[in-house]
Structure formats: C-alpha cells, structure tokens
Design an enzyme around this catalytic site. Structure first.
Site, PDB file in Angstrom:
ATOM      1  N   LYS A 218      28.620  46.511  42.637  1.00 36.63           N
ATOM      2  CA  LYS A 218      29.042  47.777  42.038  1.00 36.63           C
ATOM      3  C   LYS A 218      27.874  48.751  42.017  1.00 36.63           C
ATOM      4  CE  LYS A 218      30.536  46.046  38.168  1.00 36.63           C
ATOM      5  NZ  LYS A 218      30.972  45.746  36.787  1.00 36.63           N
TER       6      LYS A 218
ATOM      7  N   LYS B  33      38.444  45.135  43.683  1.00 33.96           N
ATOM      8  CA  LYS B  33      39.015  45.377  42.356  1.00 33.96           C
ATOM      9  C   LYS B  33      39.348  46.860  42.184  1.00 33.96           C
ATOM     10  CE  LYS B  33      35.789  43.320  39.835  1.00 33.96           C
ATOM     11  NZ  LYS B  33      34.773  42.845  40.793  1.00 33.96           N
TER      12      LYS B  33
END
Lengths: 243, 74
Positions: free
Chosen positions: A27, A85
């Site tokens: 991320k 995700k």
C-alpha cells in the site's frame, strides 16, 4: 490463520518475509491513509518472492467510478497480485456492488482474487455500513472480505466493532466459502480475541514497525517475527485464548 | 445411533465446513458425525458452524494437535 503485513516498498516487504509474514500487502500511506502504491513497486515486490508468499494489493477507499476501479483491479491482476482489495467508504450499496461485479469480470481468467473491503469506523465518515461487506462479496462473487479501519489515532478495530459482531461476520463469510480478513491497528494484545474470532487473515502494520509507528517507522523483521510467534502460540494452544 | 466419520485433517478450514455441509443432508436428526480436524482454528470453525446450523458438538477428544469432534445433527 495467516499474518498479513502492510508494506510500502521492497525493503519493508523483505523485512516482513524474513519475519515470516504469510502475506505482504502493498500500500501507499502517502496517498490517503490506505492508498494504492505505484505499479513498479508492486511489480518489484511480486517478483522478489515465490508464489507461496502472497502479495496483495490495496486500492484503498476507491472512487465511485466503476470503470476506473475495474481497470485498477485489472492492473493488479496483470502484476500477478495474489489478491486485490477494493474498499468502500462514501459509496452507496448499489454502486459498490456494480464496482465489485465489474472488477470481478475484469480479472476473470487470472489467478488474482478479489477482496471486498469495508471499514469498521465508516460511520464516522458518513460511510457504508461495514456489515454490508458480506452481502457485497456474496452478490458480486468476490473471493473474500476484509474489515479494516480508517481511523489511525490509536483506536483500533475493537473500538468500533465488538468481538461477537466480528465473529458472526467471519463465520458467515466462511460459510459462504469466502476468505475472511480483519485489520485495523491490531496488536499482540488483540490476538486472544482474534484467535477466538478466527479469521483466515490478520492484518497489521504499526505493530510490525520497529517503534510501533505505522507512519514514521519501518517494518522490522524482529517485530514481525514476534507477532507471528505470538499468533502461533495461541493457534497451537500453548496460550489458552479462552482463559 | 448412526455415526459417520470424516477425516478433515488434510483440508483447509473451508474444506472442513464443506465436508460437514456435504455430510449433513444424508443424516437423520439426532444422528452423529465425528470429524477429525488438525488444530484449534479448525476446531473453532466447527463449533461456530454447528452453532449457526442448529447442531450440537457433543464430544471433543484431543490427540496431540488433532481433535475429534462428535456433532449431533439438530
């Protein structure tokens, strides 16, 4: 139960893997609290490890643009991410479902799994009910669900959702044959509850950093190893999580 | 009482539940299935599944890291 460690670059990913993380979750903390990283970083991390080490990609809280998100999901699949995700905050149910349905279509024929994500503290931001993640994942035929938190001020998942609620959601997700994951400033002190809830995946970052600081700190293999060891002590029964 | 046996030690947690789901339709109410699972996470899943489905875990035997759970169909 797999340990997922959020990383920002290859060096952090290496530390996570040395510390025996099962999943490195790529991320970008500079782009909102849970934003997506750049394709070259994801590619570098994916290529550094064998397939047994799962590399997940976070898109963060996505915009309400079906095609844009589907293309980003496709991009994650082309980078051979194990999973991608897609998180929802200020999105209505129907739009979230449309996004997931199109995202699932976008990765058809690839090995990448689609994970629907909501946030336990979504109500603080006027967002989507986190409990809707189950029906969103079910209706869109997503491969899994994640519940995370947006608030990173010291409060964690259990400040926003209680053990029974989370357990019920995880059990329902498992019954639907989904992968189930919980995250949100989790620490060793939460591991008893987490093992009782028994999700497939537990996600951490701050607790895996050298000084416990998810922003200023860097992932340290020693901290990751300690988390993995503590999780295993509970899973093996060495520590009784019901005591 | 009828009793069938499922060795789920080689299955993932979802495989354990799928195996139990598969066994239940052929069973009569009150009959028992024993399932062998490979650790605490699978055991927790079986207890949760049984509770949600209205069945009852009537017995639990531990052998090393393995558990054999006896489930009565509700």
């Amino acid at each position: 139960m797999m340990l997922m460690v959020s990383v920002q670059d290859l060096e952090e990913a290496k530390q996570a893997v040395i510390g025996r993380a099962d999943i490195v979750d790529v991320k970008n903390l500079q782009e909102t609290l849970i934003g997506a990283n750049f394709p070259p970083v994801i590619k570098q991390v994916r290529e550094a490890f064998p397939k047994e080490i799962h590399v997940s990609v976070t898109l963060g809280a996505v915009p309400n643009q079906v095609g844009t998100v589907a293309l980003a999901v496709y991009g994650a699949a082309m980078l051979n991410a194990t999973s991608v995700k897609v998180g929802f905050v200020n999105t209505d149910y129907k739009t979230a479902l449309d996004i997931l349905v199109e995202s699932k279509k976008a990765i058809e024929g690839t090995n990448t799994k689609l994970i629907a994500a909501t946030f336990a503290d979504s109500h603080l931001y006027g967002g989507l009910d986190p409990k809707s993640v189950i029906s969103l994942a079910k209706e869109s035929k997503s491969d899994g669900m994640l519940i995370d938190t947006l608030t990173k001020d010291g409060r964690n998942l259990f400040d926003f959702m209680d053990e029974n609620t989370l357990k019920s959601m995880v059990d329902e997700g498992k019954e639907l044959m989904m992968s189930t994951a919980l995250s949100g400033s989790l620490k060793i002190g939460d591991f008893d509850e987490l093992v009782r809830i028994n999700p497939d995946i537990v996600g951490v970052r701050g607790a895996a950093c050298s000084d416990g600081d998810r922003y200023g700190g860097k992932i340290a293999s020693s901290a990751v190893r300690r988390l993995k060891d503590e999780l295993e002590r509970r899973i093996s029964g060495e520590l009784d999580v019901y005591a | 009482m009828d009793c069938s046996f499922i060795d789920a030690t080689s299955k993932s947690c979802k495989g354990v539940i799928a195996a139990l789901e598969g066994a239940m339709p052929a069973m009569q109410k009150g009959s028992e299935v024993k399932v062998k699972v490979s650790g605490i996470p699978d055991k927790i899943d079986v207890y949760a599944w049984a509770k949600r489905k209205g069945h009852r875990v009537a017995s639990e035997d531990k052998n090393g890291t393995l558990y054999v759970l006896g489930i009565i169909k509700g």
